[in-house]
Design an enzyme around this catalytic site. Sequence first.
Site, PDB file in Angstrom:
ATOM      1  N   HIS A 122      17.934 -57.520  70.408  1.00 32.94           N
ATOM      2  CA  HIS A 122      19.221 -57.464  69.721  1.00 32.94           C
ATOM      3  C   HIS A 122      20.312 -57.088  70.702  1.00 32.94           C
ATOM      4  O   HIS A 122      20.172 -56.134  71.458  1.00 32.94           O
ATOM      5  CB  HIS A 122      19.173 -56.427  68.593  1.00 32.94           C
ATOM      6  CG  HIS A 122      20.468 -56.325  67.844  1.00 32.94           C
ATOM      7  ND1 HIS A 122      20.786 -57.186  66.823  1.00 32.94           N
ATOM      8  CD2 HIS A 122      21.524 -55.504  67.999  1.00 32.94           C
ATOM      9  CE1 HIS A 122      21.993 -56.881  66.374  1.00 32.94           C
ATOM     10  NE2 HIS A 122      22.469 -55.861  67.067  1.00 32.94           N
ATOM     11  N   ASP A 124      23.857 -51.977  54.147  1.00 30.55           N
ATOM     12  CA  ASP A 124      24.608 -52.100  55.396  1.00 30.55           C
ATOM     13  C   ASP A 124      25.737 -53.110  55.248  1.00 30.55           C
ATOM     14  O   ASP A 124      26.830 -52.908  55.764  1.00 30.55           O
ATOM     15  CB  ASP A 124      23.692 -52.510  56.554  1.00 30.55           C
ATOM     16  CG  ASP A 124      24.508 -52.780  57.814  1.00 30.55           C
ATOM     17  OD1 ASP A 124      25.112 -51.826  58.323  1.00 30.55           O
ATOM     18  OD2 ASP A 124      24.576 -53.936  58.246  1.00 30.55           O
ATOM     19  N   SER A 183      23.335 -48.768  61.301  1.00 31.16           N
ATOM     20  CA  SER A 183      23.613 -50.132  60.851  1.00 31.16           C
ATOM     21  C   SER A 183      22.708 -51.133  61.576  1.00 31.16           C
ATOM     22  O   SER A 183      22.037 -51.969  60.960  1.00 31.16           O
ATOM     23  CB  SER A 183      25.092 -50.441  61.122  1.00 31.16           C
ATOM     24  OG  SER A 183      25.360 -51.817  61.016  1.00 31.16           O
ATOM     25  N   ARG A 214      33.580 -49.958  56.273  1.00 29.29           N
ATOM     26  CA  ARG A 214      33.938 -49.335  57.566  1.00 29.29           C
ATOM     27  C   ARG A 214      35.037 -50.132  58.260  1.00 29.29           C
ATOM     28  O   ARG A 214      35.929 -49.576  58.889  1.00 29.29           O
ATOM     29  CB  ARG A 214      32.701 -49.258  58.469  1.00 29.29           C
ATOM     30  CG  ARG A 214      31.725 -48.171  58.044  1.00 29.29           C
ATOM     31  CD  ARG A 214      30.383 -48.346  58.723  1.00 29.29           C
ATOM     32  NE  ARG A 214      30.496 -48.357  60.170  1.00 29.29           N
ATOM     33  CZ  ARG A 214      29.648 -48.982  60.983  1.00 29.29           C
ATOM     34  NH1 ARG A 214      28.613 -49.655  60.495  1.00 29.29           N
ATOM     35  NH2 ARG A 214      29.824 -48.927  62.278  1.00 29.29           N
TER      36      ARG A 214
END
Length: 433
Positions: free
Chosen positions: A82, A161, A183, A168
């Site tokens: 990731h 999330d 997250s 957010r």
Amino acid sequence: MRMVDLIEKKRDGKALSQAEIQYIIANYTNETIPDYQMSALLMAIYYEDMTDEEIIQLTLAMAHSGEVIDLSSIEGIKVDKHSTGGVGDTTTLVLAPLVAAVGVPVAKMSGRGLGFTGGTLDKLESIPSFQIEIADEDFIRIVNESKVAVIGQSGDLAPADKKLYALRDVTATVSSIPLIASSIMSKKIAAGADAIVLDVTTGEGAFMKDLTQAKRLAETMVRIGKLAKRQVMAVVSDMSQPLGEAVGNGLEVVEAIETLQGHGPADLLEMCYILGAQMVVLAKRAENLTEARELLEEALTSGRALEKFKEMITNQGGDASVVDQPERLVTAKYQIELPAKEAGVVTKLVANEIGVAAMLLGAGRQTKEDTINYGVGLKLHKKIGDAVAVGESLVTIYADSKEVTEVKERLYKNIVIGASAVEPPLIHDIITE
Ligand code: URA
Ligand code: CA
């Protein structure tokens, strides 16, 4: 339990318990807790931080707020990779087939791009008829048979999330380490991999512009991974300039093909070997990084990694003949050069601004609803440290319109030419358990 009491507790700098965090996530996901209370809590977390125990509980609660994918029917140690986002970051397109070619199962869920950052799914969709929506059973079957599939995240993966991230975004609480770490890790845990290689980018083209913050984020995610019983390691990589030379979807697929053929940009290839070797070791296909790298180099030079990329495209319904005719992916009507106005060396190539320039051409989205033009983008001919002569092309602009004044101005402003340059390192740090 009352949400107002929990907001007060966090506001006063106390740690929330497992039961309290589970209550918050469950009731925010089912819309019992309103956005205004959640916003207040997010701001309290932003200022008061969280303990490791709170972050792991938040991560697990978010991971379990929706579907948790079970990859146990895929043989072997499943390794995911990731990146926290970048510009021209073509690594997944190269890494997935490269690592699969040495026998590591890669069951990867990727995302789309927004703003100056590109997304792997958009790049893959520039390949004619490539499918990123694949049913769980087919995903698992393909990875078992062929070791690799890269698909879109299912709609029900970590829904908490998704809601929290949107909140957010509009409450100035994105750049909080416990919130970013939970997250990212909640989605990785829900996506089912046994081991995860994190590429935490830092510099102008990254989320974490500051190296100290990027290291803290990387360390936090590695600790969370350990507590969640996943093997996690992180590479803190440089994103002050774009990675490789191509920025834009089809152009980056071409760049990935060239890299798999052995004649791509050196920085992109090196980054793929660094991340790939970590993946191979975590998957226990090699004893150490040196051995892992040798396996990867052999897979690349023998052409097996390129064959694996073709196989991956075919398995996902795409037209693999583009690998032999990559020019078909370069569909922009015009190729416009950007000549250097002065001589010297490139001292800066501001990654986020280069990303915005590509976005203005149509290669990226300004808002989630925008559509992408796969054929446009930029090809950088000079990177930081390269010498330039007056009139030499700095960039080829691939555009569908001849009117590219704004793009040119932005590029000139952000490709700085000076007397001498300090080349940024590819990697700043490696963080393991
Ligand atoms: N990427 C994510 O998935 N979440 C964040 O909070 C930041 C980056
Ligand atoms: Ca690139």
